[in-house]
Design an enzyme around this catalytic site. Sequence first.
Site, PDB file in Angstrom:
ATOM      1  N   CYS A 149       0.814  -1.221   0.000  1.00 11.00           N
ATOM      2  CA  CYS A 149       0.000   0.000   0.000  1.00 11.00           C
ATOM      3  C   CYS A 149       0.851   1.276   0.000  1.00 11.00           C
ATOM      4  O   CYS A 149       0.536   2.248  -0.703  1.00 11.00           O
ATOM      5  CB  CYS A 149      -0.954  -0.007   1.189  1.00 11.00           C
ATOM      6  SG  CYS A 149      -0.185  -0.414   2.756  1.00 11.00           S
ATOM      7  N   HIS A 262      -2.739   6.532   4.756  1.00  8.79           N
ATOM      8  CA  HIS A 262      -1.318   6.768   4.996  1.00  8.79           C
ATOM      9  C   HIS A 262      -0.914   8.149   4.452  1.00  8.79           C
ATOM     10  O   HIS A 262      -1.478   8.628   3.472  1.00  8.79           O
ATOM     11  CB  HIS A 262      -0.461   5.742   4.247  1.00  8.79           C
ATOM     12  CG  HIS A 262      -0.524   4.346   4.787  1.00  8.79           C
ATOM     13  ND1 HIS A 262      -1.096   4.009   5.981  1.00  8.79           N
ATOM     14  CD2 HIS A 262      -0.044   3.176   4.264  1.00  8.79           C
ATOM     15  CE1 HIS A 262      -0.974   2.700   6.178  1.00  8.79           C
ATOM     16  NE2 HIS A 262      -0.355   2.174   5.150  1.00  8.79           N
TER      17      HIS A 262
HETATM   18  N1  NAP Z   1      -5.126  -3.286   5.254  1.00  8.85           N
HETATM   19  C1  NAP Z   1      -4.489  -2.764   4.239  1.00  8.85           C
HETATM   20  O1  NAP Z   1      -4.477  -1.544   4.040  1.00  8.85           O
HETATM   21  C2  NAP Z   1      -3.762  -3.625   3.250  1.00  8.85           C
HETATM   22  C3  NAP Z   1      -3.172  -2.979   2.164  1.00  8.85           C
HETATM   23  C4  NAP Z   1      -2.502  -3.747   1.217  1.00  8.85           C
HETATM   24  C5  NAP Z   1      -2.439  -5.111   1.385  1.00  8.85           C
HETATM   25  N2  NAP Z   1      -3.029  -5.705   2.461  1.00  8.85           N
HETATM   26  C6  NAP Z   1      -2.925  -7.174   2.559  1.00  8.85           C
HETATM   27  O2  NAP Z   1      -4.232  -7.722   2.422  1.00  8.85           O
HETATM   28  C7  NAP Z   1      -4.349  -8.885   3.249  1.00  8.85           C
HETATM   29  C8  NAP Z   1      -5.520  -8.714   4.194  1.00  8.85           C
HETATM   30  O3  NAP Z   1      -5.325  -7.563   4.980  1.00  8.85           O
HETATM   31  P1  NAP Z   1      -6.478  -6.957   5.900  1.00  8.85           P
HETATM   32  O4  NAP Z   1      -5.937  -5.673   6.370  1.00  8.85           O
HETATM   33  O5  NAP Z   1      -7.788  -7.004   5.235  1.00  8.85           O
HETATM   34  O6  NAP Z   1      -6.461  -8.009   7.132  1.00  8.85           O
HETATM   35  P2  NAP Z   1      -7.627  -8.362   8.177  1.00  8.85           P
HETATM   36  O7  NAP Z   1      -8.539  -7.219   8.364  1.00  8.85           O
HETATM   37  O8  NAP Z   1      -6.903  -8.895   9.350  1.00  8.85           O
HETATM   38  O9  NAP Z   1      -8.430  -9.549   7.456  1.00  8.85           O
HETATM   39  C9  NAP Z   1      -7.850 -10.822   7.241  1.00  8.85           C
HETATM   40  C10 NAP Z   1      -8.794 -11.687   6.427  1.00  8.85           C
HETATM   41  O10 NAP Z   1      -8.134 -12.937   6.159  1.00  8.85           O
HETATM   42  C11 NAP Z   1      -8.969 -13.997   6.609  1.00  8.85           C
HETATM   43  N3  NAP Z   1      -8.159 -15.116   7.078  1.00  8.85           N
HETATM   44  C12 NAP Z   1      -7.231 -15.109   8.063  1.00  8.85           C
HETATM   45  N4  NAP Z   1      -6.731 -16.359   8.238  1.00  8.85           N
HETATM   46  C13 NAP Z   1      -7.370 -17.158   7.366  1.00  8.85           C
HETATM   47  C14 NAP Z   1      -7.325 -18.552   7.067  1.00  8.85           C
HETATM   48  N5  NAP Z   1      -6.501 -19.380   7.709  1.00  8.85           N
HETATM   49  N6  NAP Z   1      -8.137 -19.042   6.092  1.00  8.85           N
HETATM   50  C15 NAP Z   1      -8.985 -18.215   5.436  1.00  8.85           C
HETATM   51  N7  NAP Z   1      -9.090 -16.883   5.668  1.00  8.85           N
HETATM   52  C16 NAP Z   1      -8.288 -16.362   6.625  1.00  8.85           C
HETATM   53  C17 NAP Z   1      -9.784 -13.411   7.736  1.00  8.85           C
HETATM   54  O11 NAP Z   1     -10.940 -14.199   7.931  1.00  8.85           O
HETATM   55  P3  NAP Z   1     -11.626 -14.371   9.406  1.00  8.85           P
HETATM   56  O12 NAP Z   1     -12.398 -13.099   9.640  1.00  8.85           O
HETATM   57  O13 NAP Z   1     -12.500 -15.553   9.215  1.00  8.85           O
HETATM   58  O14 NAP Z   1     -10.505 -14.567  10.370  1.00  8.85           O
HETATM   59  C18 NAP Z   1     -10.086 -12.026   7.158  1.00  8.85           C
HETATM   60  O15 NAP Z   1     -11.135 -12.122   6.220  1.00  8.85           O
HETATM   61  C19 NAP Z   1      -2.989  -9.048   3.930  1.00  8.85           C
HETATM   62  O16 NAP Z   1      -2.195  -9.913   3.144  1.00  8.85           O
HETATM   63  C20 NAP Z   1      -2.425  -7.658   3.907  1.00  8.85           C
HETATM   64  O17 NAP Z   1      -1.027  -7.639   3.952  1.00  8.85           O
HETATM   65  C21 NAP Z   1      -3.692  -4.994   3.391  1.00  8.85           C
END
Ligand code: NAP
Length: 357
Positions: A149, A262
């Site tokens: 990001c 950010h």
């Molecule tokens: N947040 C950002 O701004 C951002 C920006 C760029 C990239 N990313 C990337 O995008 C991804 C998600 O980020 P996020 O911020 O959305 O995280 P988050 O809010 O913590 O959400 C994580 C998601 O992954 C699921 N998950 C976790 N463990 C799992 C498993 N074993 N099997 C299936 N699903 C699983 C969770 O499901 P449950 O609810 O069922 O646990 C939830 O839907 C990460 O790789 C992160 O690095 C995030």
Amino acid sequence: MSTVTQSNQSRHRSGSMSAPRVAIAGVTGAVGQELLKILAERSFPVGQLTPLASARSVGKQVEFGGKRYPIQELTEDSFRGVDLALFSAGGAQSRKFAPLAVAAGAVVVDNSSAFRMDPAVPLVVPEVNPEDLAGMRLGQPAIIANPNCSTIIMLVPVTPLHRAATVQGMVVSTYQAASGAGAKAMAELEQQTRDVLAGKPPVCVQFPQQYAFNIFSHDSDVGPAGYNTEEMKMVHETHKMWHAQSVAITATCVRVPVMRAHAESINLQFERPLSEAEAYEILHAAPGVTVVDDRGANRFPTPLHASGKDDVYAGRIRSDIAGDGGMSETGLNLFVCGDQIRKGAALNAVQIAEMLL
Ligand SMILES: NC(=O)c1ccc[n+]([C@@H]2O[C@H](COP(=O)([O-])OP(=O)(O)OC[C@H]3O[C@@H](n4cnc5c(N)ncnc54)[C@H](OP(=O)(O)O)[C@@H]3O)[C@@H](O)[C@H]2O)c1
């Protein structure tokens, strides 16, 4: 019949796909929820939706297009008949399940860092390097990576300046919001803020130290040279997307107690002179950029301003005064803010998917 053949059947005779079948892995997360919102907002043609998350979320539902869908557990069998798989469930899930989705006939757009530096995987921001998607479309299974990001928010405004005057050096300092670390990190910042104001000790779970009323070096691993992985992602991903290994880049990444969006302070050194006026014109015309630069009113980009918006906000456009003997026309400073759940993740993924239709 193989799944790839089924996928091809949902193409028009013209070769363009209508209403692809879409899976979202990580649908309950900060990025997954935003993916649903953006698909709806942009009227992305979703023929069928498969919302996926961990076993913890089975029994919950998501709403999309006026219908409710039960969340399914992400498993090896989740991608049968899926044309487009949007992954935002963390790197471990991407590494395990994205190749299975491709084997089932899907194009994967992955938000994690799992495949970003794989030379066989395009790393794409549509405003920066759309040429790296040439020849790719739905029905031709592949993985495409979404950059980090902070990298996306930096490169949307900096790339048009680079095209005009060739960036030779870049020094960037980030001010990163809680939302970049997901839904639980946002909840922790809110709870800690309430606790501190109520005179209670803050509980630290998502981050190793107090986040409310504090700032600290980015919580990613620190390497032997002292740079954390977030900082090195900004360096390596820029080199890959610009196809230019020689650009000198150094980054300092910091978390600030901002809920969403950010901010980044960026110093650029160009090969040829680029005046403030020219930079302003270029940024004004750049797709995905809104210039906010009112010196008289001291009005410049803020994270609150950028939250929930698609564009990256750019301002504080100033010639660098640290050059030889004062003002340097080959150096420029910028301050930018961008919603990293939208342009830094979900929006960029959907824009990539739109280019594959
Ligand atoms: N947040 C950002 O701004 C951002 C920006 C760029 C990239 N990313 C990337 O995008 C991804 C998600 O980020 P996020 O911020 O959305 O995280 P988050 O809010 O913590 O959400 C994580 C998601 O992954 C699921 N998950 C976790 N463990 C799992 C498993 N074993 N099997 C299936 N699903 C699983 C969770 O499901 P449950 O609810 O069922 O646990 C939830 O839907 C990460 O790789 C992160 O690095 C995030």
